[in-house]
Design a protein around this motif. Structure first.
Motif, PDB file in Angstrom:
ATOM      1  N   HIS A 386     -15.843  12.638  29.686  1.00 42.62           N
ATOM      2  CA  HIS A 386     -15.918  11.330  30.591  1.00 42.62           C
ATOM      3  C   HIS A 386     -15.408  10.089  29.534  1.00 42.62           C
ATOM      4  O   HIS A 386     -15.522   9.139  30.031  1.00 42.62           O
ATOM      5  CB  HIS A 386     -17.140  10.816  31.255  1.00 42.62           C
ATOM      6  CG  HIS A 386     -17.368  12.040  32.416  1.00 42.62           C
ATOM      7  ND1 HIS A 386     -17.065  11.920  33.753  1.00 42.62           N
ATOM      8  CD2 HIS A 386     -18.393  13.065  32.103  1.00 42.62           C
ATOM      9  CE1 HIS A 386     -17.537  13.192  34.146  1.00 42.62           C
ATOM     10  NE2 HIS A 386     -18.418  13.670  33.219  1.00 42.62           N
ATOM     11  N   HIS A 387     -15.047  10.229  28.382  1.00 32.87           N
ATOM     12  CA  HIS A 387     -14.798   9.280  27.465  1.00 32.87           C
ATOM     13  C   HIS A 387     -13.186   8.926  27.672  1.00 32.87           C
ATOM     14  O   HIS A 387     -12.411   9.590  28.509  1.00 32.87           O
ATOM     15  CB  HIS A 387     -15.317   9.547  25.921  1.00 32.87           C
ATOM     16  CG  HIS A 387     -14.438  10.750  25.575  1.00 32.87           C
ATOM     17  ND1 HIS A 387     -14.877  11.851  25.642  1.00 32.87           N
ATOM     18  CD2 HIS A 387     -13.298  10.775  24.598  1.00 32.87           C
ATOM     19  CE1 HIS A 387     -14.103  12.948  25.004  1.00 32.87           C
ATOM     20  NE2 HIS A 387     -13.044  12.132  24.363  1.00 32.87           N
ATOM     21  N   GLY A 388     -12.828   8.021  26.658  1.00 35.02           N
ATOM     22  CA  GLY A 388     -11.279   7.778  26.704  1.00 35.02           C
ATOM     23  C   GLY A 388     -11.022   6.657  27.578  1.00 35.02           C
ATOM     24  O   GLY A 388     -11.969   5.830  28.192  1.00 35.02           O
ATOM     25  N   CYS A 389      -9.816   6.247  27.906  1.00 35.34           N
ATOM     26  CA  CYS A 389      -9.473   5.181  28.611  1.00 35.34           C
ATOM     27  C   CYS A 389      -9.007   5.605  30.150  1.00 35.34           C
ATOM     28  O   CYS A 389      -8.044   6.515  30.272  1.00 35.34           O
ATOM     29  CB  CYS A 389      -8.366   4.342  27.982  1.00 35.34           C
ATOM     30  SG  CYS A 389      -7.476   3.009  29.012  1.00 35.34           S
ATOM     31  N   PRO A 390      -9.616   4.834  31.127  1.00 38.44           N
ATOM     32  CA  PRO A 390      -9.082   5.577  32.502  1.00 38.44           C
ATOM     33  C   PRO A 390      -7.855   5.215  32.884  1.00 38.44           C
ATOM     34  O   PRO A 390      -7.187   6.007  33.528  1.00 38.44           O
ATOM     35  CB  PRO A 390     -10.166   4.937  33.514  1.00 38.44           C
ATOM     36  CG  PRO A 390     -11.370   4.159  32.551  1.00 38.44           C
ATOM     37  CD  PRO A 390     -10.760   4.209  31.192  1.00 38.44           C
ATOM     38  N   PHE A 391      -7.216   4.232  32.277  1.00 41.12           N
ATOM     39  CA  PHE A 391      -5.837   3.794  32.767  1.00 41.12           C
ATOM     40  C   PHE A 391      -4.773   4.632  31.864  1.00 41.12           C
ATOM     41  O   PHE A 391      -3.663   4.695  32.298  1.00 41.12           O
ATOM     42  CB  PHE A 391      -5.702   2.262  32.238  1.00 41.12           C
ATOM     43  CG  PHE A 391      -6.677   1.464  32.888  1.00 41.12           C
ATOM     44  CD1 PHE A 391      -6.376   0.946  34.204  1.00 41.12           C
ATOM     45  CD2 PHE A 391      -7.659   0.622  32.407  1.00 41.12           C
ATOM     46  CE1 PHE A 391      -7.165   0.189  34.967  1.00 41.12           C
ATOM     47  CE2 PHE A 391      -8.525  -0.068  32.697  1.00 41.12           C
ATOM     48  CZ  PHE A 391      -8.272  -0.495  34.127  1.00 41.12           C
ATOM     49  N   MET A 423       3.107   1.987  30.889  1.00 35.73           N
ATOM     50  CA  MET A 423       2.239   2.155  29.615  1.00 35.73           C
ATOM     51  C   MET A 423       1.621   0.889  28.915  1.00 35.73           C
ATOM     52  O   MET A 423       1.060   1.051  27.846  1.00 35.73           O
ATOM     53  CB  MET A 423       2.944   2.979  28.585  1.00 35.73           C
ATOM     54  CG  MET A 423       3.446   4.510  29.223  1.00 35.73           C
ATOM     55  SD  MET A 423       4.454   5.415  28.071  1.00 35.73           S
ATOM     56  CE  MET A 423       6.086   4.512  27.860  1.00 35.73           C
ATOM     57  N   HIS A 424       1.142  -0.031  29.766  1.00 33.15           N
ATOM     58  CA  HIS A 424       0.621  -1.241  29.340  1.00 33.15           C
ATOM     59  C   HIS A 424      -0.939  -0.872  29.675  1.00 33.15           C
ATOM     60  O   HIS A 424      -1.314  -1.755  30.651  1.00 33.15           O
ATOM     61  CB  HIS A 424       1.217  -2.384  29.888  1.00 33.15           C
ATOM     62  CG  HIS A 424       2.501  -2.592  29.765  1.00 33.15           C
ATOM     63  ND1 HIS A 424       3.300  -2.939  28.404  1.00 33.15           N
ATOM     64  CD2 HIS A 424       3.747  -2.685  30.746  1.00 33.15           C
ATOM     65  CE1 HIS A 424       4.535  -2.937  28.379  1.00 33.15           C
ATOM     66  NE2 HIS A 424       4.846  -2.698  29.658  1.00 33.15           N
ATOM     67  N   TYR A 425      -1.568  -0.074  29.055  1.00 37.00           N
ATOM     68  CA  TYR A 425      -3.013   0.243  29.333  1.00 37.00           C
ATOM     69  C   TYR A 425      -3.919  -0.892  29.268  1.00 37.00           C
ATOM     70  O   TYR A 425      -4.717  -1.249  30.072  1.00 37.00           O
ATOM     71  CB  TYR A 425      -3.372   1.359  28.623  1.00 37.00           C
ATOM     72  CG  TYR A 425      -2.415   2.656  28.523  1.00 37.00           C
ATOM     73  CD1 TYR A 425      -2.035   3.085  29.942  1.00 37.00           C
ATOM     74  CD2 TYR A 425      -1.600   3.111  27.789  1.00 37.00           C
ATOM     75  CE1 TYR A 425      -1.131   4.190  30.167  1.00 37.00           C
ATOM     76  CE2 TYR A 425      -1.066   4.097  27.743  1.00 37.00           C
ATOM     77  CZ  TYR A 425      -0.574   4.716  29.024  1.00 37.00           C
ATOM     78  OH  TYR A 425       0.456   5.644  29.102  1.00 37.00           O
ATOM     79  N   GLN A 426      -3.821  -1.570  28.300  1.00 38.74           N
ATOM     80  CA  GLN A 426      -4.601  -3.010  27.856  1.00 38.74           C
ATOM     81  C   GLN A 426      -4.345  -3.895  28.934  1.00 38.74           C
ATOM     82  O   GLN A 426      -5.437  -4.478  29.338  1.00 38.74           O
ATOM     83  CB  GLN A 426      -4.540  -3.271  26.403  1.00 38.74           C
ATOM     84  CG  GLN A 426      -5.208  -2.229  25.347  1.00 38.74           C
ATOM     85  CD  GLN A 426      -4.758  -2.481  23.930  1.00 38.74           C
ATOM     86  OE1 GLN A 426      -3.940  -1.832  23.416  1.00 38.74           O
ATOM     87  NE2 GLN A 426      -5.084  -3.788  23.468  1.00 38.74           N
ATOM     88  N   LEU A 427      -3.103  -4.231  29.253  1.00 38.49           N
ATOM     89  CA  LEU A 427      -2.962  -5.134  30.160  1.00 38.49           C
ATOM     90  C   LEU A 427      -3.245  -4.831  31.700  1.00 38.49           C
ATOM     91  O   LEU A 427      -3.524  -5.743  32.383  1.00 38.49           O
ATOM     92  CB  LEU A 427      -1.346  -5.539  29.908  1.00 38.49           C
ATOM     93  CG  LEU A 427      -0.839  -5.963  28.996  1.00 38.49           C
ATOM     94  CD1 LEU A 427       0.856  -5.928  28.873  1.00 38.49           C
ATOM     95  CD2 LEU A 427      -1.313  -7.461  28.733  1.00 38.49           C
ATOM     96  N   ALA A 428      -3.554  -3.519  31.872  1.00 35.15           N
ATOM     97  CA  ALA A 428      -3.940  -3.158  33.196  1.00 35.15           C
ATOM     98  C   ALA A 428      -5.257  -3.329  33.193  1.00 35.15           C
ATOM     99  O   ALA A 428      -5.891  -3.810  34.282  1.00 35.15           O
ATOM    100  CB  ALA A 428      -3.714  -1.497  33.224  1.00 35.15           C
TER     101      ALA A 428
END
Length: 513
Positions: A386-391, A423-428
């Motif tokens: 369940h770790h990682g980045c959901p986006f 692929m802008h995960y942090q911006l999401a």
């Protein structure tokens, strides 16, 4: 340290030859020796610049005055070249223009080494470098653009006034927003049509006898395509050389560190220990946790267990927001013993790892909370994790369902999914912050889950009790050794000793992590 490459005949004036302009195609690698300290400094500052380019590119129109002003300010702050007409006179408090251009050149090639390792890294690096190149090329005067193109073997020429008059009607019809007066005032480039396929496909240019006639404002499209192609090929060639680079024990940990680097505030310095009570965590998870930590907390409550990757990611986050070692042991034991783990098994199998992440066991490394870059790029979750980045790691449809459960509006979900698609995960994640806090502009660049928590608490009015001093020393996320700050203070007295310690710390971090 020496950068490899084919040596060319040395110019009588290398400064004017290699760094004559603030813009280049980075075709020739640097051949000089630099110290490890300068190597890391140049790389980290260019990484900060490219992060700014990424954030501005999503939040502003790339040709707007606001975009240009903010990017120029960052270039100036980080001492990168930002004006095409700047001379080489040394300012009272900063480097010369030559020194800025040298730094720009060397730092680009350092990040090539770090960002050629995977397809995701290459794609991200190319996009940011292309956007930075666009900004600088558009900043050139039209009279400077043509010599720049010729210098880089792009032999495109402007058409004569006589040819403009002859083709006036065709140029007006094919060029958006051009009148007869504008056609005569502006330059048009005569380019082989195969070099302008994007513009031909959009029907934005006039074609005649195998040539495309391109207005001056559209020539940047051709130049960017060429720059992108050259850089992509160069990164592929660099990737083939990685085994030789990785054999250098000085470089391997530094390059791995850069590709996962976090260049913001250090959240390992605990100044709010004990400010959070265990009773508050459930409430805070719904209000102030980023989606990755909210997901981990929910999974822990439902399953009364997390695998190692989840325990490390969530445990270090909780440590960063203020949980003490005693609180952490109590929190994890209380939750695990609600499941299939009894108290005796917890003490034997899990308590050690919790003390270890607080620097109380093993090599006494005081681990740092994971940054967004580390969560996104390292240790991707497998089935049952369940770790990682959901986006980054969730299927878009599952992510959509999760956002619906958390009452994000349909239009907001679409905005987030568009950022994820790009692929802008942090911006999401930053958009998720804005939507769940009902604000238009978050006014900060999100780089860290603990930063998300801190900004949320400030916004919700909880910052009086849960507050971190914003002037905390800044350092890289992965420089996690407990004696790092002491080594930094010794740089002026003994640079070589500091670098040896820094490299050893980085190596130990990646072995532990």
């Amino acid at each position: 340290m020496q950068f490899g490459g084919r040596r060319k005949k040395i110019s009588t004036n290398p400064q004017s030859e290699l760094y004559g302009q603030h813009l280049q195609f980075y075709g020739q690698p640097p051949l000089e020796n630099i110290s490890l300290s300068e190597f890391e400094t140049f790389a980290v500052e260019r990484l900060k610049l490219l992060k700014t380019v990424e954030n501005l590119g999503v939040s502003h129109v790339k040709v707007s005055d606001q975009y240009k002003g903010k990017l120029e300010s960052q270039l100036k702050t980080l001492n990168f070249p930002y004006r095409p007409d700047a001379d080489d006179k040394k300012s009272q408090s900063g480097p010369t223009e030559y020194e800025k251009r040298r730094k720009d050149h060397i730092s680009h090639f350092i990040l090539r080494l770090a960002y050629c390792q995977t397809e995701d890294l290459r794609r991200w690096f190319i996009q940011q470098e292309v956007d930075l190149f666009r900004f600088r090329f558009n900043d050139l005067d039209p009279k400077q653009q043509l010599p720049f193109l010729h210098k880089n073997n792009l032999h495109y020429d402007t058409i004569s006034s006589e040819e403009k008059i002859e083709l006036k009607d065709q140029l007006i019809n094919s060029s958006f927003g051009f009148s007869g007066i504008k056609v005569m005032e502006h330059e048009f480039y005569k380019v082989p049509f195969q070099d302008a396929l994007d513009l031909v496909r959009l029907r934005k240019v006039y074609l005649k006898q195998g040539y495309a006639y391109i207005p001056h404002q559209d020539i940047v499209t051709i130049v960017l395509n060429d720059f992108r192609t050259r850089l992509s090929k160069a990164l592929a060639l660099t990737a083939r050389s990685l085994p030789a680079v990785h054999s250098d024990e000085r470089l391997q940990p530094l390059l791995n560190h850069l590709s996962h680097a976090y260049v913001g505030q250090d959240y390992s310095i605990q100044k709010n220990v004990g400010k959070i009570s265990l009773d508050q965590i459930d409430s805070l998870s719904g209000k102030s946790f980023p989606l990755c930590m909210r997901q981990l907390h929910q999974s822990l409550r439902e399953n009364h267990h997390l695998r190692h990757g989840g325990r490390m990611q969530y445990g270090l986050f909780l440590k960063g927001i203020g949980l003490s070692l005693e609180q952490a042991l109590q929190f994890w034991k209380m939750e695990f013993t609600r499941g299939k783990v009894d108290a005796d098994k917890f003490d034997k199998a899990y308590a050690y790892s919790i003390r270890h992440m607080f620097g109380k066991e093993g090599k006494r490394t005081d681990y740092t909370p994971y940054s967004c870059m580390k969560v996104i790029l390292s240790n991707p979750p497998s089935q049952g994790d369940h770790h990682g980045c959901p986006f980054r790691h969730s299927d878009p449809e599952l992510l959509k369902q999760k956002l619906q459960v958390y009452k994000v509006s349909p239009s907001g979900i679409n905005q987030i999914l568009e950022l994820v698609k790009g692929m802008h995960y942090q911006l999401a994640c930053q958009k998720y912050f804005e939507l769940t806090h009902n604000i238009e502009d978050s006014s900060f660049s999100l780089n860290h889950p603990n930063q998300y928590f801190l900004e949320s608490q400030k916004l919700l009015g909880g910052g009086k009790d849960i507050k971190r001093e914003m002037d905390a020393p800044q350092r890289s996320q992965e420089n996690s050794a407990s004696k790092g700050s002491a080594a930094t203070q010794e740089v002026a007295a003994n640079t070589s000793q500091h670098l040896a310690e820094m490299t050893e710390d980085l190596e130990s971090f990646f072995q532990e992590a």
